[in-house]
Enzyme design. Structure first.
Site, PDB file in Angstrom:
ATOM      1  CE  LYS A 186     120.245   5.011  19.968  1.00 53.62           C
ATOM      2  NZ  LYS A 186     118.787   4.774  19.843  1.00 53.62           N
ATOM      3  CB  SER A 188     117.185   8.088  21.194  1.00 51.46           C
ATOM      4  OG  SER A 188     117.069   6.747  20.781  1.00 51.46           O
ATOM      5  CB  SER A 247     114.856   5.823  18.728  1.00 52.94           C
ATOM      6  OG  SER A 247     114.532   6.613  19.827  1.00 52.94           O
TER       7      SER A 247
END
Ligand code: GLN
Length: 488
Positions: free
Chosen positions: A79, A154, A178
């Site tokens: 990420k 997210s 997330s």
């Protein structure tokens, strides 16, 4: 080579047996990426040359008997809020557009030490604030199972990359859901480890008392194996814990468990508050009922429990998380990091214009909320009160775990929604109603694919929650469930 559904466990076997080299494996993924990225858009950046260089170095190590471990040569996608030296780390924000990490996050260092090939930086909601990836300043990642739908957020880029077969495994971060929510939306496994289990050094901080890094993978075993790689105390993150792991690690523990997978004697708690929520879809309810039947078939006994303060979790989260975010994001001032407004003329306008132009609307909203609840006059009314509620939420879990070993809930009230469907921020926030309490309490949870919603034809995840540092129990329960579903 067909890599689409390859797991970490299978990839390790292929490399061990010499059936494939890391260069071959990585080439196959690069081809797959070229094929699906135009529609999925999971990656913010990808350095193909570096992937092949790392793969070549791995093959050389293996050939000379110096492999760094079973996973040497296997691609992993990170990420874009976790630092990797020499790679961009934009947090999907304009304010960090040109930022390149000068150092490795602790987890990145651990991945490298295990021989993993760093492959691509995954899209996300800006600074991890959001539930759909629509808050990325750069691109909209699409759900690989239906490109009209969001992948969740997210960590939506990480989830989509794994689900689309663009990578073997990925890392995400979870502050209020997330990792688990996008995992559920994309039909993969996602783990939020216990607070303190994994070092956050090098993770761009959102809400420091809630953030954890965790695995996103195609199977429960893979997630356990990844947690083995990244967990552990770290002097660079004083909240990380010197916590015990099962002998040989979580993955080894599962290998033992698989020999006779049963949940006999396990008490699974069903919190009534999580199933009476308004807006929980029939499709999700049905998959949860099927999942319960499967867990019962494995020998687990279900008990009714109550987590009475759950109803305050969202309100509590949306005070504490923005409060911490407003402090953490103060460092992006146009001076030390990233974007500086060309319109600035003096110090004050440098701050104001750089921040005003660099942050997207959701981040601005959170900073304003956070600054407000911390301001004198409102601090006691909001922030202090939210901290007290947080204690009650944590106490709920402590009490519940006196009656059961694992807690079972849905991950989300409904399956992946369509782009633009949740334009009201409140509606967007509500997609995390089942996940945030866990971050407030600090315990661990896993999102496991449980089947398809028959109405939306999209995947549904169940959440299995275990007490602090009982990831081994969480993994065993999830693995038994996965086996019962016929997934190897
Ligand atoms: N969706 C939640 C939020 O917007 C959780 C985000 C997260 O876990 N990073 O804050």
């Amino acid at each position: 080579m067909e890599v689409r559904n390859l797991t970490l466990r299978q990839a390790a076997e292929l490399l061990r047996d010499g059936a494939v080299t890391s260069v071959e494996l990585c080439r196959a993924y690069l081809e797959r990426i070229a094929e699906v990225e135009p529609s999925v858009q999971a990656l913010l950046s990808l350095d193909r040359e570096s992937v092949l260089e790392q793969a070549k170095a791995s093959d050389e190590r293996r050939a000379s008997g110096k492999a760094l471990g079973p996973y040497d040569g296997i691609p992993v996608t990170i990420k874009d809020n976790i630092a990797a030296k020499g790679y961009p780390c934009t947090c999907a924000s304009k304010i960090l557009r040109d930022f390149v990490s000068p150092y490795d996050a602790t987890v990145t260092g651990k991945l490298k030490a295990a021989g993993f090939v760093l492959m691509g930086r995954a899209n996300m909601d800006e600074f991890a604030m959001g539930s759909s990836c629509e808050n990325s300043a750069y691109q909209k990642t699409r759900n690989p199972l239906n490109t009209d739908c969001v992948p969740g957020g997210s960590s939506g880029g990480s989830a989509a990359a794994v689900a689309a077969g663009e990578t073997v495994i990925a890392l995400g971060s979870d502050t209020g859901g997330s990792i688990r929510q996008p995992a559920a939306f994309c039909g993969i496994v996602g783990v939020k480890p216990t607070y303190g289990r994994v070092s956050r050094f090098g993770l761009v901080a959102f809400a420091s008392s809630l953030d954890q890094i965790g695995p996103m993978s195609k199977s429960v075993y893979d997630a356990a194996a990844m947690l083995d790689v990244i967990c552990g105390a770290d002097p660079k993150d004083t909240t990380s814990l010197p916590a015990p792991v099962p002998e040989g690690g979580f993955a080894k523990d599962l290998e033992e468990f698989e020999k006779a997978p049963t949940l006999k004697g396990l008490r699974i708690g069903i919190p009534k508050e999580y199933f009476n929520v308004e807006g929980i879809s029939d499709g999700v309810k049905k998959v949860c009922a099927d999942a319960r039947a499967k867990l019962e078939k494995l020998g687990a006994e279900f008990v009714d429990i109550s987590l009475p303060h759950t109803k305050y979790a969202m309100a509590c989260y949306y005070i504490i998380a923005p409060a911490e975010a407003s402090a953490n994001l103060a460092r992006f001032d146009g001076i030390r990091y990233g974007y500086r407004s060309p319109n600035a003329t003096d110090l004050l306008s440098t701050y104001l214009d750089s921040r005003g132009e660099g942050f997207g609307p959701e981040v601005v909203r959170r900073i304003m909320l956070g600054t407000y609840v911390l301001s004198s006059g409102y601090y006691d009314a909001y922030y202090v009160r939210a901290q007290k509620v947080r204690t009650l939420i944590r106490r709920d879990f402590t009490e519940a775990f006196k009656q059961c070993d694992v807690i079972f809930t849905p991950v989300t009230p409904a399956t992946a929604f369509r782009f633009g469907e949740k334009s009201d921020p409140m509606q967007m926030y509500l997609s995390d109603v089942f996940t945030t309490a866990l971050n407030l309490a600090g315990t661990c949870g896993i999102s496991v694919p449980a089947g398809m919603d028959e109405n939306t034809k999209m995947p549904v995840g169940i959440q299995l929650i275990a007490p602090d540092l009982a990831e081994d129990r969480m993994f065993r329960t999830a693995r038994a469930f996965e086996l019962e579903r016929g997934i190897n």
